[in-house]
Design an enzyme around this catalytic site. Structure first.
Site, PDB file in Angstrom:
ATOM      1  N   CYS A   1       0.806  -1.225   0.000  1.00  0.00           N
ATOM      2  CA  CYS A   1       0.000   0.000   0.000  1.00  0.00           C
ATOM      3  C   CYS A   1       0.838   1.273   0.000  1.00  0.00           C
ATOM      4  O   CYS A   1       0.312   2.355  -0.243  1.00  0.00           O
ATOM      5  CB  CYS A   1      -0.977   0.000   1.178  1.00  0.00           C
ATOM      6  SG  CYS A   1      -0.200   0.227   2.788  1.00  0.00           S
TER       7      CYS A   1
ATOM      8  N   HIS B   1      -3.035  11.155  15.585  1.00  0.00           N
ATOM      9  CA  HIS B   1      -3.600  10.364  14.490  1.00  0.00           C
ATOM     10  C   HIS B   1      -2.447   9.578  13.882  1.00  0.00           C
ATOM     11  O   HIS B   1      -1.417  10.141  13.506  1.00  0.00           O
ATOM     12  CB  HIS B   1      -4.229  11.280  13.442  1.00  0.00           C
ATOM     13  CG  HIS B   1      -4.612  10.564  12.188  1.00  0.00           C
ATOM     14  ND1 HIS B   1      -5.695   9.726  12.116  1.00  0.00           N
ATOM     15  CD2 HIS B   1      -4.043  10.560  10.963  1.00  0.00           C
ATOM     16  CE1 HIS B   1      -5.780   9.231  10.882  1.00  0.00           C
ATOM     17  NE2 HIS B   1      -4.778   9.730  10.164  1.00  0.00           N
TER      18      HIS B   1
ATOM     19  N   HIS C   1      -5.002   4.025   9.945  1.00  0.00           N
ATOM     20  CA  HIS C   1      -6.237   3.234  10.016  1.00  0.00           C
ATOM     21  C   HIS C   1      -5.897   1.750  10.124  1.00  0.00           C
ATOM     22  O   HIS C   1      -4.812   1.331   9.740  1.00  0.00           O
ATOM     23  CB  HIS C   1      -7.111   3.480   8.779  1.00  0.00           C
ATOM     24  CG  HIS C   1      -7.655   4.864   8.737  1.00  0.00           C
ATOM     25  ND1 HIS C   1      -6.945   5.913   8.195  1.00  0.00           N
ATOM     26  CD2 HIS C   1      -8.821   5.388   9.199  1.00  0.00           C
ATOM     27  CE1 HIS C   1      -7.670   7.022   8.316  1.00  0.00           C
ATOM     28  NE2 HIS C   1      -8.804   6.731   8.922  1.00  0.00           N
TER      29      HIS C   1
ATOM     30  N   ASP D   1      -7.686  -6.697   6.182  1.00  0.00           N
ATOM     31  CA  ASP D   1      -7.128  -7.394   5.009  1.00  0.00           C
ATOM     32  C   ASP D   1      -5.650  -7.739   5.196  1.00  0.00           C
ATOM     33  O   ASP D   1      -4.911  -7.872   4.232  1.00  0.00           O
ATOM     34  CB  ASP D   1      -7.337  -6.561   3.744  1.00  0.00           C
ATOM     35  CG  ASP D   1      -6.647  -5.199   3.806  1.00  0.00           C
ATOM     36  OD1 ASP D   1      -6.047  -4.867   4.859  1.00  0.00           O
ATOM     37  OD2 ASP D   1      -6.715  -4.457   2.812  1.00  0.00           O
TER      38      ASP D   1
ATOM     39  N   ARG E   1      -4.404  -5.244   9.331  1.00  0.00           N
ATOM     40  CA  ARG E   1      -3.360  -4.415   8.712  1.00  0.00           C
ATOM     41  C   ARG E   1      -3.472  -3.017   9.309  1.00  0.00           C
ATOM     42  O   ARG E   1      -4.398  -2.278   8.998  1.00  0.00           O
ATOM     43  CB  ARG E   1      -3.512  -4.347   7.201  1.00  0.00           C
ATOM     44  CG  ARG E   1      -2.542  -3.349   6.541  1.00  0.00           C
ATOM     45  CD  ARG E   1      -2.620  -3.390   5.027  1.00  0.00           C
ATOM     46  NE  ARG E   1      -3.933  -3.118   4.506  1.00  0.00           N
ATOM     47  CZ  ARG E   1      -4.342  -1.935   4.006  1.00  0.00           C
ATOM     48  NH1 ARG E   1      -3.522  -0.896   3.975  1.00  0.00           N
ATOM     49  NH2 ARG E   1      -5.562  -1.807   3.534  1.00  0.00           N
TER      50      ARG E   1
ATOM     51  N   CYS F   1      -2.341   0.304   8.964  1.00  0.00           N
ATOM     52  CA  CYS F   1      -1.758   1.120   7.905  1.00  0.00           C
ATOM     53  C   CYS F   1      -1.439   2.484   8.521  1.00  0.00           C
ATOM     54  O   CYS F   1      -2.346   3.272   8.805  1.00  0.00           O
ATOM     55  CB  CYS F   1      -2.754   1.241   6.754  1.00  0.00           C
ATOM     56  SG  CYS F   1      -2.108   2.120   5.337  1.00  0.00           S
TER      57      CYS F   1
END
Length: 152
Positions: free
Chosen positions: A68, A105, A108, A112, A121, A123
């Site tokens: 990703c 922050h 997310h 998957d 995951r 990310c």
């Protein structure tokens, strides 16, 4: 793991200490560019901590190449140091990940990830992280995490 006290710094203090992208990601929920960030392809052993508070978040042991373009992890190093919130921005239903103490922050979490490792995951934006290599853990006060990297 020994508990340290981690605290959230003021926005004014963070604005002085962080780069613009680090501030925008951690304090304004921005997202950095995929494949154009510091840690997406980092293969060195160590831990990743919150760029603002220093709380340990992830290890290289749980990092994998998801394709990703952002650092991806199967799990946090300590579940107590992350919190999850429902995120319905951008017309999507997602689960946001934030640091518990620093309230930064991070990114997310998706379902998957590698099935053999729990299917998640995480990310994560590189801009929300500071990487501490294994050979520096003791020097900078994270020696309790050295045992994770001991070879049997």
């Amino acid at each position: 793991m020994e508990k340290k006290l981690y605290t959230k710094k003021s926005k004014e203090q963070l604005k002085k200490e962080l780069t613009q992208i680090q501030f925008e990601v951690t304090q304004e929920n921005a997202t950095e560019r995929s494949f154009d960030n510091e840690f997406w392809n980092n293969k060195e052993e160590g831990i990743y901590v919150d760029i603002g508070s220093g709380e340990p978040l992830f290890t290289s042991l749980d990092k994998f190449d998801s394709g990703c373009g952002w650092p991806s992890f199967t799990k946090p190093v300590n579940n107590d140091n992350v919190k999850e919130n429902k995120d319905i921005t951008l017309g999507m239903m997602r689960t946001e990940v934030r640091s518990f103490y620093g309230d930064s922050h991070l990114g997310h979490v998706f379902d998957d990830g590698p099935r053999d490792d729990g299917g998640l995951r995480y990310c994560i934006n590189s801009a929300s992280l500071k990487f501490i290599p294994v050979n520096k853990l003791k020097e900078v006060g994270y020696e309790n995490y050295l045992k994770l990297f001991k070879k049997e």
